[in-house]
Structures are given as C-alpha cells and as structure tokens.
Design an enzyme around this catalytic site. Structure first.
Site, PDB file in Angstrom:
ATOM      1  N   ALA A  59      28.258  75.137  40.693  1.00  0.00           N
ATOM      2  CA  ALA A  59      29.210  74.528  39.773  1.00  0.00           C
ATOM      3  C   ALA A  59      30.571  74.384  40.449  1.00  0.00           C
ATOM      4  O   ALA A  59      30.896  75.101  41.393  1.00  0.00           O
ATOM      5  CB  ALA A  59      29.340  75.380  38.521  1.00  0.00           C
ATOM      6  N   LYS A  63      32.753  68.989  37.553  1.00  0.00           N
ATOM      7  CA  LYS A  63      33.091  69.774  36.377  1.00  0.00           C
ATOM      8  C   LYS A  63      32.721  69.083  35.069  1.00  0.00           C
ATOM      9  O   LYS A  63      32.425  69.739  34.072  1.00  0.00           O
ATOM     10  CB  LYS A  63      34.581  70.107  36.375  1.00  0.00           C
ATOM     11  CG  LYS A  63      35.001  71.081  37.470  1.00  0.00           C
ATOM     12  CD  LYS A  63      36.489  71.338  37.430  1.00  0.00           C
ATOM     13  CE  LYS A  63      36.894  72.360  38.489  1.00  0.00           C
ATOM     14  NZ  LYS A  63      36.386  73.697  38.184  1.00  0.00           N
ATOM     15  N   ASN A 108      40.802  78.250  45.471  1.00  0.00           N
ATOM     16  CA  ASN A 108      41.095  77.419  44.304  1.00  0.00           C
ATOM     17  C   ASN A 108      41.592  78.281  43.153  1.00  0.00           C
ATOM     18  O   ASN A 108      41.176  79.425  42.982  1.00  0.00           O
ATOM     19  CB  ASN A 108      39.866  76.601  43.898  1.00  0.00           C
ATOM     20  CG  ASN A 108      39.030  77.285  42.828  1.00  0.00           C
ATOM     21  OD1 ASN A 108      39.339  77.216  41.636  1.00  0.00           O
ATOM     22  ND2 ASN A 108      37.969  77.987  43.254  1.00  0.00           N
ATOM     23  N   ARG A 109      42.503  77.712  42.413  1.00  0.00           N
ATOM     24  CA  ARG A 109      42.937  78.297  41.144  1.00  0.00           C
ATOM     25  C   ARG A 109      42.988  77.181  40.106  1.00  0.00           C
ATOM     26  O   ARG A 109      43.982  76.988  39.403  1.00  0.00           O
ATOM     27  CB  ARG A 109      44.274  79.008  41.294  1.00  0.00           C
ATOM     28  CG  ARG A 109      45.403  78.187  41.927  1.00  0.00           C
ATOM     29  CD  ARG A 109      46.729  78.947  41.859  1.00  0.00           C
ATOM     30  NE  ARG A 109      47.830  78.196  42.423  1.00  0.00           N
ATOM     31  CZ  ARG A 109      48.300  78.344  43.669  1.00  0.00           C
ATOM     32  NH1 ARG A 109      47.725  79.236  44.476  1.00  0.00           N
ATOM     33  NH2 ARG A 109      49.326  77.629  44.076  1.00  0.00           N
ATOM     34  N   GLY A 111      41.471  76.707  37.235  1.00  0.00           N
ATOM     35  CA  GLY A 111      41.702  77.117  35.859  1.00  0.00           C
ATOM     36  C   GLY A 111      40.859  76.381  34.836  1.00  0.00           C
ATOM     37  O   GLY A 111      41.331  76.094  33.728  1.00  0.00           O
ATOM     38  N   ASN A 172      40.270  82.798  37.620  1.00  0.00           N
ATOM     39  CA  ASN A 172      41.422  81.965  37.290  1.00  0.00           C
ATOM     40  C   ASN A 172      41.682  81.802  35.803  1.00  0.00           C
ATOM     41  O   ASN A 172      42.559  81.036  35.406  1.00  0.00           O
ATOM     42  CB  ASN A 172      41.253  80.592  37.940  1.00  0.00           C
ATOM     43  CG  ASN A 172      41.157  80.694  39.456  1.00  0.00           C
ATOM     44  OD1 ASN A 172      41.916  81.413  40.078  1.00  0.00           O
ATOM     45  ND2 ASN A 172      40.192  79.995  40.036  1.00  0.00           N
ATOM     46  N   THR A 173      40.920  82.500  34.956  1.00  0.00           N
ATOM     47  CA  THR A 173      41.162  82.522  33.519  1.00  0.00           C
ATOM     48  C   THR A 173      41.434  83.960  33.113  1.00  0.00           C
ATOM     49  O   THR A 173      40.549  84.806  33.259  1.00  0.00           O
ATOM     50  CB  THR A 173      39.959  81.963  32.731  1.00  0.00           C
ATOM     51  OG1 THR A 173      39.759  80.590  33.071  1.00  0.00           O
ATOM     52  CG2 THR A 173      40.193  82.075  31.234  1.00  0.00           C
ATOM     53  N   LYS A 206      26.472  84.290  35.748  1.00  0.00           N
ATOM     54  CA  LYS A 206      27.117  84.233  37.065  1.00  0.00           C
ATOM     55  C   LYS A 206      28.150  85.341  37.160  1.00  0.00           C
ATOM     56  O   LYS A 206      29.061  85.424  36.331  1.00  0.00           O
ATOM     57  CB  LYS A 206      27.772  82.868  37.276  1.00  0.00           C
ATOM     58  CG  LYS A 206      28.329  82.677  38.691  1.00  0.00           C
ATOM     59  CD  LYS A 206      28.709  81.229  38.945  1.00  0.00           C
ATOM     60  CE  LYS A 206      29.137  81.002  40.382  1.00  0.00           C
ATOM     61  NZ  LYS A 206      29.371  79.582  40.686  1.00  0.00           N
ATOM     62  N   ASN A 235      30.275  84.499  42.484  1.00  0.00           N
ATOM     63  CA  ASN A 235      31.385  83.547  42.385  1.00  0.00           C
ATOM     64  C   ASN A 235      32.364  83.767  43.532  1.00  0.00           C
ATOM     65  O   ASN A 235      32.050  84.453  44.504  1.00  0.00           O
ATOM     66  CB  ASN A 235      32.079  83.732  41.025  1.00  0.00           C
ATOM     67  CG  ASN A 235      32.685  82.454  40.488  1.00  0.00           C
ATOM     68  OD1 ASN A 235      33.263  81.662  41.221  1.00  0.00           O
ATOM     69  ND2 ASN A 235      32.573  82.251  39.183  1.00  0.00           N
ATOM     70  N   GLY A 257      33.556  80.081  50.631  1.00  0.00           N
ATOM     71  CA  GLY A 257      33.256  79.618  51.974  1.00  0.00           C
ATOM     72  C   GLY A 257      32.829  80.736  52.901  1.00  0.00           C
ATOM     73  O   GLY A 257      32.434  81.823  52.465  1.00  0.00           O
TER      74      GLY A 257
END
Length: 345
Positions: A59, A63, A108-109, A111, A172-173, A206, A235, A257
C-alpha cells in the site's frame, strides 16, 4: 532499458511527490503491455487467495485506487491500494516525501492523504477482475474512536476487494500505533470481527517493525483469537540507522527501503516463531531482489510486498525478482513457493 524503467529514471529527477503523481498518471493513461505469464512454480495460495506469484505491491503507491488497471499489467501477484480513511483528508504539509538516494531509501510523513472512502469504493467497483486487489484501511487523524473508522471501512468495502488490510502501524497518524497494544487490539479486532460477520473476505493486519518479539507474540495471539487471516510484517520504521548518509536522513516520518531490511527481517522471524505456522505472514520492508524475497519466504513469509525499491529500480524489478525467485526455488529442489516457507528456521 525497458521503456517503463526509463520513465522511472526520468521521474527520479523530479520532486518526489510530483514524480509520484506523474507515475500514477502514466499508469492510468498509458497503454502498457501486459506482463509475461508467470512461471507455474510461482503460483501459490495465501489466506485462501490464489496468487499467480507471491510478489505483491505494498500500500502507499496508489492511495485512492486510481491506477489499478495499469498496475495490474506490471506482473504483480497481488496489488494493495490505500490507505483509505472514511473522510477525505489532505495529509501533512509538503514537503512530506523524501528520497534518500545514497541509502536506497524513502522517508515519508504523508499522513494518510486520500480522497476518502466513497471515492475509493467507486474505483474499486471498477477494478480489474484479472488481478487480486486488496484495500488498506486507515483512520482519520481527528477521529477519537479510531476503531470505528476501521469498522466503517470494512463495512463500506464489503464485496469490493479480494482482501482488506487493517493498518495500525503508520507512524504518521498520532495515536495509531497505540492500537497494537493488547487491550486496544482486542477491542479493535473484536469490533471488526462483529462487523465482518460471515463475510469470507480475508482480513489482514499490518504491524510496525519497531516492536519487541514479545509484543509481536501478543499481536499474533490476538490475531488468532479474533480470526485475522494474515499478518503483514512490516510497515515503515521510526528508527534512523547510523549508516544513513543522505542529506534528508533526519527528516521526520517513516523510513522504508534498503535500511529497513534487518529490522523487517527480525520482526518477520519473531512473527514466524510466535505463529508456528498458524497464521500466514506477508513480508514487507526492504524487499528489493529475488534473493531478498527468497530469504523472507524461507524465514516464514508466504508472500512479499515491495514499493520503495520500485522508485530506484523501476517496474522491471518485478520480473527480475520473479525470475530469480523461480530459479532459486528450483536450485534448492522446491516445486512450489509453499514448500520453501519457513525452511530456514
């Protein structure tokens, strides 16, 4: 160099989020050729899903489920879109996506930026029927009862996806990863099981790589108690290895990565040890070659997912992984992917 890989090389010259948007546009609009048929040795089954090969898309790339027809032509064994939240939300302020080129990594952030559940459901209703498609569920940032958001997603997407993933591991949440604790997880999974009823659609969970073996063992037992069909391990990580060299290595967000390989493998081994074959596992995090995919399978994964490696290798990576994986299976005397699962333990 294949045309699609050349395109990926050109996109790497652009701002990461701009490149991401253009990649989705290309997947939606270009007449991509279909991938070659898969080697029969790669066909496998995970949680009742018949997969032509065990190499899936994680994922995050799509999105909103807007490029599923293009993605279905790249040769994945299964495609996971999302994360989707009940209400549309813009996500975090830009910049929020960073390439760590020297490290073959991404931070990444984002969100959970997405167009919301209704737009997502409409696209899934028109998804390609020749591909296994999963939907990754998230919770809105400002929702106090986050479990209710997952229940809403599960109910709304009933019959539209081949499987559903409950993502409680995005960093990020705020408060989301707290759902991995046993009490909160029992509440969430219990409510999901009630909402699911007799619906046979598999539900995956996940989890984060930043968990101890004991915490992973608790999650495995909770998943088994509440009828979860598979775990995705794992994740992005909040960890920042000292080996990182890229200028943006200190940016906030989840790291994915190549630097995630060790931590993701450790989490996978912990899950495999705790589950003892009772719960299928899907490996994610740093999968970037046939050798890495094979190592994850032998460590206990029934399938793998990739995303970040595509940024650096292009979509031709999918075929390379599959060819190498098939060769390794044959060299070691396996006739199916399933035969190789957990043989390294």
């Amino acid at each position: 160099m294949a045309l699609t890989d050349l395109g990926a090389a050109l996109l790497r010259r652009l701002d990461p989020e701009t490149a991401h948007g253009l990649a989705l546009l290309a997947l939606r609009t270009l007449p991509l050729p279909a991938a070659r048929p898969d080697d029969p040795i790669l066909r496998t089954t995970v949680a009742g899903l018949d997969l032509p090969n065990p190499v899936g898309l994680a994922a995050g790339l799509d999105k909103n489920g807007e490029a599923l027809h293009g993605l279905a032509r790249l040769g994945f064994g299964f495609i996971e879109c999302g994360s989707v939240t009940p209400r549309q939300q813009p996500g975090n302020p830009r910049p929020r996506l960073f390439r760590l080129t020297e490290d073959r990594a991404i931070i990444n952030r984002m969100g959970f930026n997405n167009a919301g559940l209704e737009a997502f459901a409409a696209r899934l209703a028109d998804r390609p029927r020749n591909a296994v498609v999963g939907a990754n569920l998230g919770a809105n940032r400002d929702t106090e009862d986050k479990a209710a958001d997952y229940v809403a997603g599960l109910i709304r997407l009933k019959g539209l996806a081949d499987y559903v993933t409950v993502n409680v591991s995005s960093p990020n949440t705020p408060g989301l990863r707290a759902l991995q604790g046993r009490a909160a997880l029992d509440d969430l999974l219990g409510r999901l099981a009630e909402a699911r009823g007799t619906d046979p659609t598999p539900v995956f969970l996940k989890i984060a790589p930043d968990l101890t073996a004991a915490e992973i063992a608790l999650i495995v037992e909770a998943s088994l108690d509440h009828g979860i069909d598979a775990l995705i391990v794992s994740n992005t990580t909040l960890d920042r290895p000292e080996s990182l060299r890229a200028p943006d290595r200190g940016e906030a967000g989840g790291l994915s990565g190549a630097p995630l390989k060790g931590r993701a493998m450790a989490a996978l081994r912990a899950a495999a040890e705790a589950s003892g074959g009772r719960l299928p596992l899907i490996a994610a995090g740093g999968v970037d070659s046939g050798a890495e995919a094979y190592d994850r399978i032998r460590a206990g994964a029934s399938a793998v997912q990739l995303y970040s490696a595509l940024v650096y290798e292009g979509p031709g990576l999918i075929g390379r992984i599959k060819r190498d994986l098939a060769e390794r299976l044959r060299i070691d005397g396996f006739s199916t992917v399933a035969e190789a699962v957990s043989t390294a333990r």
